[in-house]
Design a protein around this motif. Structure first.
Motif, PDB file in Angstrom:
ATOM      1  N   GLU A  38       0.830  -1.200   0.000  1.00 39.88           N
ATOM      2  CA  GLU A  38       0.000   0.000   0.000  1.00 39.88           C
ATOM      3  C   GLU A  38       0.869   1.257   0.000  1.00 39.88           C
ATOM      4  O   GLU A  38       0.576   2.232  -0.690  1.00 39.88           O
ATOM      5  CB  GLU A  38      -0.928  -0.018   1.219  1.00 39.88           C
ATOM      6  CG  GLU A  38      -2.044   0.983   1.141  1.00 39.88           C
ATOM      7  CD  GLU A  38      -3.064   0.779   2.250  1.00 39.88           C
ATOM      8  OE1 GLU A  38      -3.157   1.678   3.118  1.00 39.88           O
ATOM      9  OE2 GLU A  38      -3.750  -0.259   2.246  1.00 39.88           O
ATOM     10  N   TYR A  42       0.855   4.351  -2.775  1.00 43.40           N
ATOM     11  CA  TYR A  42       0.625   5.764  -2.469  1.00 43.40           C
ATOM     12  C   TYR A  42       1.891   6.615  -2.496  1.00 43.40           C
ATOM     13  O   TYR A  42       1.845   7.786  -2.875  1.00 43.40           O
ATOM     14  CB  TYR A  42      -0.070   5.912  -1.111  1.00 43.40           C
ATOM     15  CG  TYR A  42      -1.502   5.466  -1.161  1.00 43.40           C
ATOM     16  CD1 TYR A  42      -2.478   6.253  -1.754  1.00 43.40           C
ATOM     17  CD2 TYR A  42      -1.897   4.238  -0.642  1.00 43.40           C
ATOM     18  CE1 TYR A  42      -3.801   5.840  -1.824  1.00 43.40           C
ATOM     19  CE2 TYR A  42      -3.218   3.818  -0.701  1.00 43.40           C
ATOM     20  CZ  TYR A  42      -4.157   4.626  -1.297  1.00 43.40           C
ATOM     21  OH  TYR A  42      -5.470   4.207  -1.377  1.00 43.40           O
ATOM     22  N   GLU A  43       3.024   6.050  -2.082  1.00 41.53           N
ATOM     23  CA  GLU A  43       4.258   6.824  -1.995  1.00 41.53           C
ATOM     24  C   GLU A  43       5.238   6.502  -3.112  1.00 41.53           C
ATOM     25  O   GLU A  43       6.011   7.352  -3.523  1.00 41.53           O
ATOM     26  CB  GLU A  43       4.907   6.593  -0.634  1.00 41.53           C
ATOM     27  CG  GLU A  43       4.024   7.046   0.513  1.00 41.53           C
ATOM     28  CD  GLU A  43       4.443   6.457   1.848  1.00 41.53           C
ATOM     29  OE1 GLU A  43       5.619   6.071   1.992  1.00 41.53           O
ATOM     30  OE2 GLU A  43       3.582   6.385   2.749  1.00 41.53           O
ATOM     31  N   SER A  49       4.543   7.298  -8.020  1.00 37.77           N
ATOM     32  CA  SER A  49       3.630   6.296  -7.477  1.00 37.77           C
ATOM     33  C   SER A  49       2.396   6.208  -8.354  1.00 37.77           C
ATOM     34  O   SER A  49       2.111   7.111  -9.150  1.00 37.77           O
ATOM     35  CB  SER A  49       3.219   6.677  -6.052  1.00 37.77           C
ATOM     36  OG  SER A  49       2.415   7.845  -6.073  1.00 37.77           O
ATOM     37  N   ALA A  51      -0.587   6.418  -7.199  1.00 31.49           N
ATOM     38  CA  ALA A  51      -1.480   7.477  -6.721  1.00 31.49           C
ATOM     39  C   ALA A  51      -1.162   8.805  -7.412  1.00 31.49           C
ATOM     40  O   ALA A  51      -2.079   9.534  -7.823  1.00 31.49           O
ATOM     41  CB  ALA A  51      -1.367   7.622  -5.206  1.00 31.49           C
ATOM     42  N   ILE A  95      -7.524   0.851  -2.721  1.00 31.62           N
ATOM     43  CA  ILE A  95      -6.853   0.521  -3.978  1.00 31.62           C
ATOM     44  C   ILE A  95      -7.840  -0.151  -4.932  1.00 31.62           C
ATOM     45  O   ILE A  95      -7.900   0.183  -6.117  1.00 31.62           O
ATOM     46  CB  ILE A  95      -5.614  -0.362  -3.724  1.00 31.62           C
ATOM     47  CG1 ILE A  95      -4.558   0.454  -2.971  1.00 31.62           C
ATOM     48  CG2 ILE A  95      -5.058  -0.916  -5.025  1.00 31.62           C
ATOM     49  CD1 ILE A  95      -3.347  -0.331  -2.511  1.00 31.62           C
ATOM     50  N   LYS A  98     -10.151   2.447  -6.274  1.00 31.84           N
ATOM     51  CA  LYS A  98      -9.438   3.298  -7.229  1.00 31.84           C
ATOM     52  C   LYS A  98      -9.264   2.583  -8.573  1.00 31.84           C
ATOM     53  O   LYS A  98      -9.349   3.208  -9.624  1.00 31.84           O
ATOM     54  CB  LYS A  98      -8.082   3.722  -6.670  1.00 31.84           C
ATOM     55  CG  LYS A  98      -8.185   4.763  -5.576  1.00 31.84           C
ATOM     56  CD  LYS A  98      -6.832   5.192  -5.083  1.00 31.84           C
ATOM     57  CE  LYS A  98      -6.922   6.136  -3.906  1.00 31.84           C
ATOM     58  NZ  LYS A  98      -7.640   7.365  -4.129  1.00 31.84           N
ATOM     59  N   TYR A 148       5.047  -1.159  -7.766  1.00 25.08           N
ATOM     60  CA  TYR A 148       3.964  -1.688  -6.929  1.00 25.08           C
ATOM     61  C   TYR A 148       3.623  -3.116  -7.348  1.00 25.08           C
ATOM     62  O   TYR A 148       3.400  -3.981  -6.505  1.00 25.08           O
ATOM     63  CB  TYR A 148       2.725  -0.785  -7.053  1.00 25.08           C
ATOM     64  CG  TYR A 148       1.458  -1.386  -6.480  1.00 25.08           C
ATOM     65  CD1 TYR A 148       1.211  -1.358  -5.118  1.00 25.08           C
ATOM     66  CD2 TYR A 148       0.506  -1.991  -7.303  1.00 25.08           C
ATOM     67  CE1 TYR A 148       0.052  -1.905  -4.587  1.00 25.08           C
ATOM     68  CE2 TYR A 148      -0.656  -2.529  -6.782  1.00 25.08           C
ATOM     69  CZ  TYR A 148      -0.873  -2.480  -5.428  1.00 25.08           C
ATOM     70  OH  TYR A 148      -2.016  -3.035  -4.909  1.00 25.08           O
TER      71      TYR A 148
END
Length: 183
Positions: A38, A42-43, A49, A51, A95, A98, A148
């Motif tokens: 996760e 996000y990071e 990322s 995100a 996630i 999204k 990811y």
């Protein structure tokens, strides 16, 4: 008290305790894997990322809406659909949510882009539409190549064998893959 003196009862109690501790420990372990993935979502790595890419897709979609609204003041269904898809992605809180909202954003973005292709845009606006479409596709490509996915695959490999696969299923921890997009 008589039952506690029997060997079979003692073994059953020990077995239940071992399974309980194993289940609890596996939940903690799987939750830590999930948190690492996760964080990667996000990071990311060095600020890159999924995100951040999704935020860029939203910005690109808003720019496409800007072009469309110059030619259709009252709007049309494709503009409304893209605005709703942007809102869905902005409001998505997981996630998995999204990913679903991202798929809707892709569909709505390309529908509006296709609609604009059939319209008589100025040369400048047409070039901008084309540029936005390439940018949008590029963002999907970046999402598909995000580290990811490596993190998720490693996590899934670690939960694939016996007894990890059983413990993973009963732990209640779930990690989602994320598909970048279409076209």
């Amino acid at each position: 008290m008589e039952q506690l003196k029997k060997r079979s009862t003692a073994l059953l109690i020990v077995l239940v305790l071992i399974l309980g501790v194993s289940g609890f420990k596996s939940r903690i372990t799987f939750a830590s894997y999930s948190k690492a993935a996760e964080a990667m979502f996000y990071e990311g790595v060095d600020g890159a990322s999924i995100a951040a890419d999704l935020e860029s897709k939203i910005s690109t979609a808003k720019n496409l809406i800007f072009i469309a609204e110059k030619y259709q003041k009252n709007g049309f269904d494709e503009i409304t659909a893209l605005k709703q898809a942007i809102e869905s992605l902005t409001d998505a809180d997981s996630i998995k949510a999204k990913e679903s909202a991202n798929a809707k954003l892709d569909e709505a973005f390309f529908a509006l882009s296709d609609k604009l292709t059939a319209m008589a845009l100025s040369e400048r606006d047409e070039n901008y539409r084309i540029s936005l479409t390439y940018d949008f596709r590029g963002l999907n490509d970046m999402i598909d190549k995000s580290p990811y996915h490596d993190t998720v695959e490693e996590y899934l490999k670690q939960t694939a064998g016996f007894p990890a696969s059983i413990l993973y299923r009963i732990s209640g921890v779930e990690l989602s893959r994320f598909s970048g997009g279409s076209q």
